[in-house]
Design an enzyme around this catalytic site. Structure first.
Site, short mmCIF file in Angstrom:
data_model
loop_
_atom_site.label_atom_id
_atom_site.label_comp_id
_atom_site.label_asym_id
_atom_site.label_seq_id
_atom_site.Cartn_x
_atom_site.Cartn_y
_atom_site.Cartn_z
N ARG A 4 14.18 -2.75 -11.50
CA ARG A 4 13.16 -2.08 -10.68
C ARG A 4 11.80 -2.15 -11.34
O ARG A 4 11.65 -1.92 -12.54
CB ARG A 4 13.56 -0.63 -10.44
CG ARG A 4 12.55 0.19 -9.61
CD ARG A 4 11.57 0.95 -10.47
NE ARG A 4 10.67 1.80 -9.64
CZ ARG A 4 9.65 2.47 -10.12
NH1 ARG A 4 9.36 2.42 -11.40
NH2 ARG A 4 8.89 3.21 -9.31
N THR A 17 3.21 8.07 -16.63
CA THR A 17 2.41 6.85 -16.73
C THR A 17 1.03 7.16 -17.30
O THR A 17 0.47 8.22 -17.04
CB THR A 17 2.26 6.24 -15.33
OG1 THR A 17 3.54 5.82 -14.87
CG2 THR A 17 1.32 5.05 -15.32
N THR A 24 -0.92 6.99 -10.86
CA THR A 24 0.31 7.53 -11.44
C THR A 24 1.04 8.33 -10.37
O THR A 24 0.43 9.06 -9.61
CB THR A 24 0.02 8.44 -12.65
OG1 THR A 24 1.23 9.08 -13.06
CG2 THR A 24 -1.01 9.51 -12.33
N GLY A 25 2.36 8.17 -10.34
CA GLY A 25 3.12 8.90 -9.33
C GLY A 25 4.35 8.12 -8.93
O GLY A 25 4.86 7.27 -9.66
N GLY A 70 7.75 -0.73 -10.64
CA GLY A 70 6.94 0.17 -9.83
C GLY A 70 5.55 -0.39 -9.58
O GLY A 70 5.31 -1.59 -9.63
N ASP A 71 4.61 0.51 -9.36
CA ASP A 71 3.26 0.09 -8.98
C ASP A 71 2.37 -0.26 -10.16
O ASP A 71 1.38 -0.97 -10.00
CB ASP A 71 2.59 1.21 -8.17
CG ASP A 71 2.36 2.46 -9.01
OD1 ASP A 71 3.35 2.99 -9.55
OD2 ASP A 71 1.21 2.91 -9.13
N GLY A 122 5.92 5.35 -7.61
CA GLY A 122 5.39 4.00 -7.46
C GLY A 122 5.67 3.30 -6.15
O GLY A 122 4.85 2.52 -5.66
#
Length: 355
Positions: free
Chosen positions: A249, A221, A272-273, A251-252, A275
């Site tokens: 799906r 990301t 980033t990671g 994510g964050d 999510g």
């Protein structure tokens, strides 16, 4: 290298052009000097910027010198471009979007060109942006045909009465407002296709199937946070999501408060990671809240959330954060995070590993 020129090339040619550009820039980034004519020297309001290109198991032992130089080259190009825009007096949201567009244009990162594949072999892209002064925000999720997702997020923030648009609706809105549309295959890269194949192979070996594919392929990301001459802080994030994701799906990254948040009274954050953890723990907004209500410094607030709250929960990743004074924090709990910054004195920092 001008990303717009590269856009017009076939995939193989475009990727080769990036490799050539990265090699040429390698000689200029071994020791990055302070940028000439920083804000203080010009008597202007200080400006600053920080960017990331994803966090994960990024080890020097598994990185070739050539690949490391490629990453540093694009990070340097992006952060210096964003800083130059801020010095010229551009608004923070403009600097964020133009900086992230460079990262979206590089096949090295999981955003735009180079985005990971879904289980079905497509690309579903997410992005968001938030202005710390107005608290205005915009996001798109699950889009497949918009050239620059972060540009679409800015459009939603500036022109739409809504905060988040998704899928076909977001694509229609972007098209109606003149944003460039492309075929989904424009985002293809061989590296990400191989990552999809590996993820699917893992899924077949585990009885639980979906949800067991998680590997380091999910990282990459990109994001940017800035302080502009108007004293506003802005955050933006863009991603291709998680390799082999299914069922729409999200994510964050497009979720305001989780992957992106900005408040002039505290800080601006891009995450980033993994999510799911960033959503559950409202990571970006939590960092800002700890500054605003507990009186913590930017560094303490960011480190507490990333290296305490997330670690205890089992989440991995990192953030970039900036406050209204131009202080920058870039903590992460993984082995590495692609990152770069230019502080209020014009000092450039480009780093990858936990050093």
């Amino acid at each position: 290298m001008n990303p717009s020129r590269i856009f017009r090339q076939p995939n193989k040619v475009r990727h080769a052009l990036y490799a050539i550009g990265a090699l040429a820039a390698t000689f200029a980034i071994t020791s990055v000097p302070a940028l000439a004519g920083d804000s203080k020297q010009l008597g202007k309001t200080p400006v600053a910027i920080a960017i990331h290109g994803g966090a994960g198991t990024i080890l020097k032992s598994s990185m070739t010198p050539e690949k490391e130089a490629d990453y540093k080259s694009v990070l340097t190009q992006a952060v210096q471009h964003g800083y130059a825009l801020l010095q010229k007096g551009e608004k923070g949201e403009v600097a964020v979007v133009e900086t992230i567009k460079i990262l979206e244009s590089s096949p090295l990162f999981n955003a735009g060109i180079g985005a990971v594949y879904t289980f079905d072999g497509e690309h579903e892209l997410d992005a968001s942006i938030m202005h710390g002064g107005s608290k205005n925000a915009g996001a798109v999720a699950g889009v497949k045909t918009i050239r620059s997702p972060i540009e679409a997020a800015l459009l939603v923030m500036n022109e739409s009465p809504h905060v988040m648009l998704s899928g076909r609706g977001a694509e229609d809105y972007a098209k109606e407002n003149g944003l460039e549309q492309v075929d989904n295959t424009v985002f293809d890269t061989e590296f990400r296709k191989q990552a999809l194949d590996k993820a699917k192979a893992r899924m077949q070996q585990v009885s639980s199937g979906y949800g067991s594919q998680q590997g380091n392929e999910r990282f990459g990301t990109v994001g940017a946070v800035v302080l502009d001459q108007g004293g506003n802080i802005v955050a933006g994030t863009s991603t291709g999501g998680m390799t082999a994701k299914r069922y729409g799906r999200i994510g964050d990254s497009p979720v305001i408060g989780a992957g992106t948040y900005a408040d002039n009274e505290s800080c601006a954050v891009s995450a980033t990671g993994h999510g799911e953890y960033f959503i559950r723990y409202n990571v970006a907004a939590d960092i800002c809240a700890r500054m605003k209500y507990q009186g913590l410094t930017l560094n303490d607030a960011a480190n507490t959330v990333v290296n305490d709250v997330l670690v205890k929960a089992g989440g991995d990743g990192g953030v970039i954060a900036i406050d209204a004074k131009g202080n920058v924090a870039m903590p992460f709990n993984s082995a590495g995070m692609y990152r770069a910054s230019v502080d209020i004195n014009g000092k450039v920092k480009v780093a990858i590993y936990k050093d």
